[in-house]
Motif scaffolding. Structure first.
Motif, PDB file in Angstrom:
ATOM      1  N   ARG A   1       0.830  -1.207   0.000  1.00 54.64           N
ATOM      2  CA  ARG A   1       0.000   0.000   0.000  1.00 54.64           C
ATOM      3  C   ARG A   1       0.865   1.259   0.000  1.00 54.64           C
ATOM      4  O   ARG A   1       0.539   2.254  -0.645  1.00 54.64           O
ATOM      5  CB  ARG A   1      -0.947  -0.024   1.203  1.00 54.64           C
ATOM      6  CG  ARG A   1      -1.969   1.086   1.206  1.00 54.64           C
ATOM      7  CD  ARG A   1      -2.986   0.965   0.085  1.00 54.64           C
ATOM      8  NE  ARG A   1      -3.908   2.099   0.060  1.00 54.64           N
ATOM      9  CZ  ARG A   1      -4.815   2.317  -0.874  1.00 54.64           C
ATOM     10  NH1 ARG A   1      -4.956   1.462  -1.872  1.00 54.64           N
ATOM     11  NH2 ARG A   1      -5.589   3.366  -0.824  1.00 54.64           N
ATOM     12  N   GLY A   2       1.968   1.214   0.734  1.00 55.66           N
ATOM     13  CA  GLY A   2       2.880   2.353   0.741  1.00 55.66           C
ATOM     14  C   GLY A   2       3.420   2.618  -0.657  1.00 55.66           C
ATOM     15  O   GLY A   2       3.483   3.766  -1.117  1.00 55.66           O
ATOM     16  N   LEU A   3       3.784   1.561  -1.366  1.00 58.78           N
ATOM     17  CA  LEU A   3       4.282   1.717  -2.743  1.00 58.78           C
ATOM     18  C   LEU A   3       3.185   2.234  -3.670  1.00 58.78           C
ATOM     19  O   LEU A   3       3.453   2.997  -4.597  1.00 58.78           O
ATOM     20  CB  LEU A   3       4.806   0.376  -3.273  1.00 58.78           C
ATOM     21  CG  LEU A   3       6.163  -0.074  -2.725  1.00 58.78           C
ATOM     22  CD1 LEU A   3       6.517  -1.453  -3.274  1.00 58.78           C
ATOM     23  CD2 LEU A   3       7.264   0.919  -3.076  1.00 58.78           C
ATOM     24  N   PHE A   4       1.962   1.807  -3.404  1.00 64.75           N
ATOM     25  CA  PHE A   4       0.822   2.293  -4.192  1.00 64.75           C
ATOM     26  C   PHE A   4       0.715   3.820  -4.054  1.00 64.75           C
ATOM     27  O   PHE A   4       0.552   4.534  -5.041  1.00 64.75           O
ATOM     28  CB  PHE A   4      -0.456   1.605  -3.696  1.00 64.75           C
ATOM     29  CG  PHE A   4      -1.709   2.008  -4.407  1.00 64.75           C
ATOM     30  CD1 PHE A   4      -1.992   1.520  -5.676  1.00 64.75           C
ATOM     31  CD2 PHE A   4      -2.632   2.859  -3.808  1.00 64.75           C
ATOM     32  CE1 PHE A   4      -3.158   1.879  -6.340  1.00 64.75           C
ATOM     33  CE2 PHE A   4      -3.795   3.230  -4.456  1.00 64.75           C
ATOM     34  CZ  PHE A   4      -4.061   2.729  -5.730  1.00 64.75           C
ATOM     35  N   HIS A   5       0.841   4.310  -2.827  1.00 60.06           N
ATOM     36  CA  HIS A   5       0.793   5.772  -2.624  1.00 60.06           C
ATOM     37  C   HIS A   5       1.970   6.450  -3.314  1.00 60.06           C
ATOM     38  O   HIS A   5       1.835   7.554  -3.857  1.00 60.06           O
ATOM     39  CB  HIS A   5       0.805   6.096  -1.136  1.00 60.06           C
ATOM     40  CG  HIS A   5      -0.481   5.755  -0.438  1.00 60.06           C
ATOM     41  ND1 HIS A   5      -1.706   6.034  -0.977  1.00 60.06           N
ATOM     42  CD2 HIS A   5      -0.717   5.143   0.758  1.00 60.06           C
ATOM     43  CE1 HIS A   5      -2.660   5.614  -0.140  1.00 60.06           C
ATOM     44  NE2 HIS A   5      -2.086   5.063   0.910  1.00 60.06           N
ATOM     45  N   ILE A   6       3.117   5.811  -3.294  1.00 58.16           N
ATOM     46  CA  ILE A   6       4.301   6.410  -3.922  1.00 58.16           C
ATOM     47  C   ILE A   6       4.066   6.654  -5.405  1.00 58.16           C
ATOM     48  O   ILE A   6       4.466   7.683  -5.951  1.00 58.16           O
ATOM     49  CB  ILE A   6       5.545   5.506  -3.677  1.00 58.16           C
ATOM     50  CG1 ILE A   6       6.045   5.704  -2.236  1.00 58.16           C
ATOM     51  CG2 ILE A   6       6.668   5.821  -4.681  1.00 58.16           C
ATOM     52  CD1 ILE A   6       7.165   4.770  -1.825  1.00 58.16           C
ATOM     53  N   GLN A   7       3.369   5.730  -6.066  1.00 59.36           N
ATOM     54  CA  GLN A   7       3.104   5.914  -7.501  1.00 59.36           C
ATOM     55  C   GLN A   7       2.312   7.200  -7.741  1.00 59.36           C
ATOM     56  O   GLN A   7       2.491   7.864  -8.755  1.00 59.36           O
ATOM     57  CB  GLN A   7       2.321   4.717  -8.072  1.00 59.36           C
ATOM     58  CG  GLN A   7       3.008   3.373  -7.938  1.00 59.36           C
ATOM     59  CD  GLN A   7       4.465   3.399  -8.382  1.00 59.36           C
ATOM     60  OE1 GLN A   7       4.790   3.914  -9.447  1.00 59.36           O
ATOM     61  NE2 GLN A   7       5.358   2.868  -7.548  1.00 59.36           N
ATOM     62  N   HIS A   8       1.455   7.555  -6.812  1.00 61.37           N
ATOM     63  CA  HIS A   8       0.709   8.808  -6.951  1.00 61.37           C
ATOM     64  C   HIS A   8       1.561  10.011  -6.548  1.00 61.37           C
ATOM     65  O   HIS A   8       1.536  11.050  -7.202  1.00 61.37           O
ATOM     66  CB  HIS A   8      -0.564   8.759  -6.098  1.00 61.37           C
ATOM     67  CG  HIS A   8      -1.570   7.772  -6.619  1.00 61.37           C
ATOM     68  ND1 HIS A   8      -2.286   6.928  -5.795  1.00 61.37           N
ATOM     69  CD2 HIS A   8      -1.946   7.466  -7.874  1.00 61.37           C
ATOM     70  CE1 HIS A   8      -3.089   6.173  -6.539  1.00 61.37           C
ATOM     71  NE2 HIS A   8      -2.884   6.477  -7.805  1.00 61.37           N
ATOM     72  N   LEU A   9       2.305   9.847  -5.468  1.00 58.90           N
ATOM     73  CA  LEU A   9       3.131  10.971  -4.993  1.00 58.90           C
ATOM     74  C   LEU A   9       4.135  11.404  -6.053  1.00 58.90           C
ATOM     75  O   LEU A   9       4.452  12.592  -6.182  1.00 58.90           O
ATOM     76  CB  LEU A   9       3.872  10.556  -3.717  1.00 58.90           C
ATOM     77  CG  LEU A   9       2.986  10.360  -2.479  1.00 58.90           C
ATOM     78  CD1 LEU A   9       3.763   9.639  -1.372  1.00 58.90           C
ATOM     79  CD2 LEU A   9       2.461  11.697  -1.972  1.00 58.90           C
ATOM     80  N   LEU A  10       4.637  10.449  -6.816  1.00 64.52           N
ATOM     81  CA  LEU A  10       5.616  10.761  -7.859  1.00 64.52           C
ATOM     82  C   LEU A  10       5.047  11.714  -8.911  1.00 64.52           C
ATOM     83  O   LEU A  10       5.787  12.407  -9.596  1.00 64.52           O
ATOM     84  CB  LEU A  10       6.070   9.463  -8.552  1.00 64.52           C
ATOM     85  CG  LEU A  10       7.023   8.563  -7.747  1.00 64.52           C
ATOM     86  CD1 LEU A  10       7.111   7.175  -8.370  1.00 64.52           C
ATOM     87  CD2 LEU A  10       8.400   9.191  -7.654  1.00 64.52           C
ATOM     88  N   GLN A  11       3.714  11.755  -9.007  1.00 68.05           N
ATOM     89  CA  GLN A  11       3.078  12.617 -10.017  1.00 68.05           C
ATOM     90  C   GLN A  11       2.769  14.016  -9.478  1.00 68.05           C
ATOM     91  O   GLN A  11       2.193  14.828 -10.197  1.00 68.05           O
ATOM     92  CB  GLN A  11       1.773  11.970 -10.493  1.00 68.05           C
ATOM     93  CG  GLN A  11       1.940  10.595 -11.101  1.00 68.05           C
ATOM     94  CD  GLN A  11       0.589   9.899 -11.296  1.00 68.05           C
ATOM     95  OE1 GLN A  11      -0.401  10.520 -11.652  1.00 68.05           O
ATOM     96  NE2 GLN A  11       0.554   8.601 -11.049  1.00 68.05           N
ATOM     97  N   MET A  12       3.109  14.278  -8.227  1.00 70.19           N
ATOM     98  CA  MET A  12       2.689  15.541  -7.606  1.00 70.19           C
ATOM     99  C   MET A  12       3.884  16.471  -7.403  1.00 70.19           C
ATOM    100  O   MET A  12       4.755  16.203  -6.569  1.00 70.19           O
ATOM    101  CB  MET A  12       2.004  15.253  -6.265  1.00 70.19           C
ATOM    102  CG  MET A  12       0.717  14.481  -6.437  1.00 70.19           C
ATOM    103  SD  MET A  12       0.029  13.910  -4.873  1.00 70.19           S
ATOM    104  CE  MET A  12      -1.112  12.669  -5.473  1.00 70.19           C
ATOM    105  N   PRO A  13       3.916  17.565  -8.169  1.00 72.53           N
ATOM    106  CA  PRO A  13       5.083  18.455  -8.075  1.00 72.53           C
ATOM    107  C   PRO A  13       5.239  19.108  -6.710  1.00 72.53           C
ATOM    108  O   PRO A  13       6.343  19.542  -6.360  1.00 72.53           O
ATOM    109  CB  PRO A  13       4.806  19.501  -9.168  1.00 72.53           C
ATOM    110  CG  PRO A  13       3.342  19.415  -9.433  1.00 72.53           C
ATOM    111  CD  PRO A  13       2.931  18.021  -9.150  1.00 72.53           C
ATOM    112  N   GLN A  14       4.155  19.196  -5.970  1.00 75.62           N
ATOM    113  CA  GLN A  14       4.243  19.869  -4.668  1.00 75.62           C
ATOM    114  C   GLN A  14       4.747  18.940  -3.561  1.00 75.62           C
ATOM    115  O   GLN A  14       4.797  19.338  -2.405  1.00 75.62           O
ATOM    116  CB  GLN A  14       2.880  20.475  -4.278  1.00 75.62           C
ATOM    117  CG  GLN A  14       1.808  19.497  -3.832  1.00 75.62           C
ATOM    118  CD  GLN A  14       0.989  18.946  -4.982  1.00 75.62           C
ATOM    119  OE1 GLN A  14       1.524  18.625  -6.034  1.00 75.62           O
ATOM    120  NE2 GLN A  14      -0.315  18.820  -4.778  1.00 75.62           N
TER     121      GLN A  14
END
Lengths: 292, 437
Positions: free
Chosen positions: B52-65
């Motif tokens: 689940r942590g890696l799942f969130h990372i995939q989204h975080l990588l798309q967020m410039p902020q």
């Protein structure tokens, strides 16, 4: 199916008026009949209900025993025999497909993008059969049936001697006989948006019909582009006026699905029919444009 | 009403004021907030870098902020997996050390359930802004403890109830509150899978650490892992909290190969003060019906998972055409507004429903990690923005709190084989989400 509501008013002694509503074709048919005796009006409404019920059974794709359901179940594998009325309706649908550059297509709802540019079924006039092209093809006559029914019902009402009446199928298909007893036409306002009384545009019907296509009242996109197989996502409403409720119904659906660049070419083939495009903002302000 | 606003995902939503007034927590991912955080960085640490942590990372990588500055896991292979995405992040095996890191403003906690409350409390005490996976805590008492402490500290706390940020749920709930399906008379939730719910274990001593979901020492099983998401549909649509809950849970199928002790078959009924029932059923040895969430109204049905609406009533009786009758009765003519596009939802039970918005993404519920386009990205983006602004979104915590409380209460009802009500001491102020008088 029964007449859901029947009211008869003699409040205006010069022009008694009857109102009836019937649940039909997954929506509601409403009628306003002027200058008719109560018994005759009631009998006419019951006859209209019988006709509507019969047409619903013929054109439904949801009822197991309906002729169209049989075609959908077996038509991809073999030619299926159909009765005169369904055969004629399918001939008409195919003619309308060709006459709308493929933007009216009763197979548009099936899983076959691009079907609008070619026929989705073959008719054999000698054998009175229909055969579907491809197992994934389904016929959905929802965009045809209301207009067809309204056209037939308008004739039945007119044949009964009524000279002033309005038939309203789900607010989106309206046929008028004669004119309002206190005016030269029947005024029909198309609403700017759901729940707002403001009128986007007033249409004047006199022995004519009107059909409205666009997003559903809840904002649903329920019309498919037969060319792409995708739902049409367009923030506008298309209204078509003309003599025949059936042609109005077909054209409003086709013109909503068609890109703006093709609309003039399509409507120009139908003499006596006019199309109007309404674009309304969230607050009710609307831009009204004739397709010409 | 501008329904067009709902057509875009949260990141591009351009939320209109009325939407924010009904769903105020969406302010955290509104255009206004996005502009506010432009150029700023949310320095985030991730505690728990498993699936689940890696799942969130995939989204975080798309967020410039977002700048992920720290990662923590006590299982080295998981930590190394996450470090590949953020080579410059500081690595920790003890979350308490991460909480001391001054380069971390906010933390995402994606750890086993029994760790949620202690880690959330520690993180808030350390002044961090916190996102914690659902359920809120392992016990009802811990849920209350977390809720109260957040209030005392004024901390930012998100719980991973991502449906609150899923555009199709927002649209559906808005339609329900407008009365589009009449009165809500029932809520049906189910979640069926056919798998053993296990992860591969490299060596036997890691069994309970990796497969923590299967052991009641760490997890409350299907109620906290799955039901928690769906129970929220009841209060969100009905606008009140359940009065009582009954349920039945058993270990029916997955008994031969392992020693799990959480139920693999559960069924619960939640009854609201107005008599409406909400059901939840989950079986993980049959997947035929998949996942379903249906709001049943007196005039129609909304299937939340597929984003489809079905009608029981053809259309409201037209007031417009009645005006015509009145005009004739009164001997006048004026414009009658009744024409419009069709009341399109078909009434046949066999008819396909109509999509409530275009491009609906359907989540089958099969994935045991997470689904795309189910609000997970949006809630993480909202959290990242809240890390920068320091603002706690309204209502979101209460919805999450009660989803957890009732999931835990139902689990208790199953174990005790009793009909239970929520104890008064667990009740916190609750204001329903409604836009209908």
């Amino acid at each position: 199916m029964t007449v859901e509501e029947f009211r008869y008013s003699t409040k205006n002694a010069l022009h008694p008026v009857a109102y009836a509503s019937i649940k039909a074709m997954h929506t509601r048919l409403e009628m306003v009949l002027v200058d008719m005796a109560e018994d005759a009006a009631r009998a006419l409404c019951e006859a209209v209900e019988t006709d509507t019920s019969e047409m619903e059974r013929r054109f439904s794709r949801h009822e197991a025993a309906a002729a169209l359901t049989v075609v959908n179940m077996r038509g991809g594998r073999e030619a299926v025999g159909v009765d005169d009325e369904l055969f004629m309706a399918l001939e008409l649908c195919e003619a309308f497909r060709r006459g709308t550059e493929g933007y009216f297509d009763i197979t548009a709802c099936s899983d076959c993008a691009g079907v609008g540019v070619r026929a989705g079924y073959a008719l054999d006039a000698a054998a009175h059969t229909v055969r579907l092209y491809g197992a994934g093809t389904l016929l959905d006559m929802g965009g045809f049936a209301k207009g067809y029914a309204l056209e037939r019902l308008r004739r039945r009402v007119a044949d009964s001697g009524v000279t002033q009446a309005v038939l309203n199928f789900g607010d989106s298909s309206i046929a008028a006989i004669g004119h309002h007893p206190y005016g030269e036409w029947w005024p029909v306002g198309v609403g700017a948006s759901v729940g707002q009384p403001s009128v986007a545009h007033e249409f004047r019907l006199r022995d004519s019909a009107l059909s409205v296509s666009g997003r559903g009242r809840g904002g649903e996109y329920h019309i498919f582009d037969p060319h792409s197989g995708e739902r049409v996502v367009r923030e506008e409403t298309v209204v078509v006026e003309g003599r025949s409720a059936l042609v109005c119904e077909v054209l409003s659906t086709a013109l909503y699905a068609a890109p703006d660049s093709r609309r003039k070419s399509i409507i120009s083939r139908y003499e006596g029919y006019a199309a109007t495009v309404l674009r309304c903002g969230a607050t009710g302000g609307c831009k009204v444009r004739r397709v010409e | 009403m501008d329904r067009k606003e709902f057509l875009k995902d949260c990141g591009r939503m351009g939320l209109a004021g009325w939407v924010l007034s009904i769903f105020p927590w969406l302010e955290s991912c509104s255009d206004r907030t996005r502009q506010e955080v432009q150029g700023e960085k949310a320095r985030i640490g991730i505690i728990g870098t498993g699936s689940r942590g890696l799942f969130h990372i995939q989204h975080l990588l798309q967020m410039p902020q977002v700048e992920v500055t720290a990662l923590c896991d006590d299982y080295t292979p998981h930590l190394e997996d996450a470090a590949q995405y953020y080579p410059s992040a500081k690595l920790y095996s003890d979350y308490r050390r991460l909480l001391e890191d001054r380069n971390v403003d906010g933390v995402i906690i994606a750890t086993p359930l029994y760790l949620h409350a202690p880690m959330t409390l520690d993180a808030m005490e350390a002044g961090k802004r916190v996102f914690c996976e659902k359920a809120m805590a392992y016990s009802q008492e811990d849920c209350l403890r977390v809720y109260n402490r957040r209030k005392e500290l004024g901390a930012v706390l998100f719980i991973g109830q991502q449906r609150l940020f899923d555009p199709k749920y927002i649209k559906a709930m808005s339609m329900i509150h407008e009365g589009r399906i009449g009165d809500v008379v029932g809520v049906r939730n189910y979640w069926y899978r056919n798998n053993n719910w296990r992860r591969d274990v490299p060596s036997p001593e890691l069994e309970r650490r990796i497969n923590w979901r299967l052991y009641s020492e760490y997890s409350r099983g299907l109620m906290t892992e799955l039901a928690c998401h769906q129970l929220q549909n009841g209060s969100w649509s009905i606008g009140m909290l359940p009065e009582q809950v009954m349920g039945s849970g058993h270990l029916v199928h997955w008994t031969k190969e392992d020693k799990r002790d959480v139920f693999d078959t559960v069924s619960a009924i939640f009854t609201y003060p107005n008599g409406v029932n909400m059901t939840f059923e989950s079986i993980i040895s049959n997947k035929h019906f998949g996942m379903g969430e249906q709001i049943l109204g007196s005039q129609g049905t909304i299937d939340l998972v597929s984003g489809l609406i079905y009608s029981d009533e053809p259309m409201p009786k037209g007031s417009g055409i009645h005006q015509l009758v009145t005009q004739i009765e009164n001997g006048i003519m004026s414009n009658s507004v009744f024409a419009g596009t069709s009341w399109a939802a078909e009434t046949s039970p066999l008819a396909p429903g109509l999509p409530i918005m275009p491009n609906v993404t359907v989540n089958t519920g099969e994935s045991t990690i997470g689904a795309e386009a189910d609000g997970s990205k949006e809630i993480i983006e909202a959290f990242a923005n809240a890390v920068i602004t320091g603002r706690q979104p309204e209502k979101i915590l209460e919805e999450s709190y009660y989803a957890s409380q009732f999931a835990l209460l139902a689990d208790r009802a199953m174990h005790e084989n009793r009909i239970l009500t929520l104890d008064d001491r667990f009740k916190v102020p609750y204001e329903p989400i409604r836009n209908r008088a």
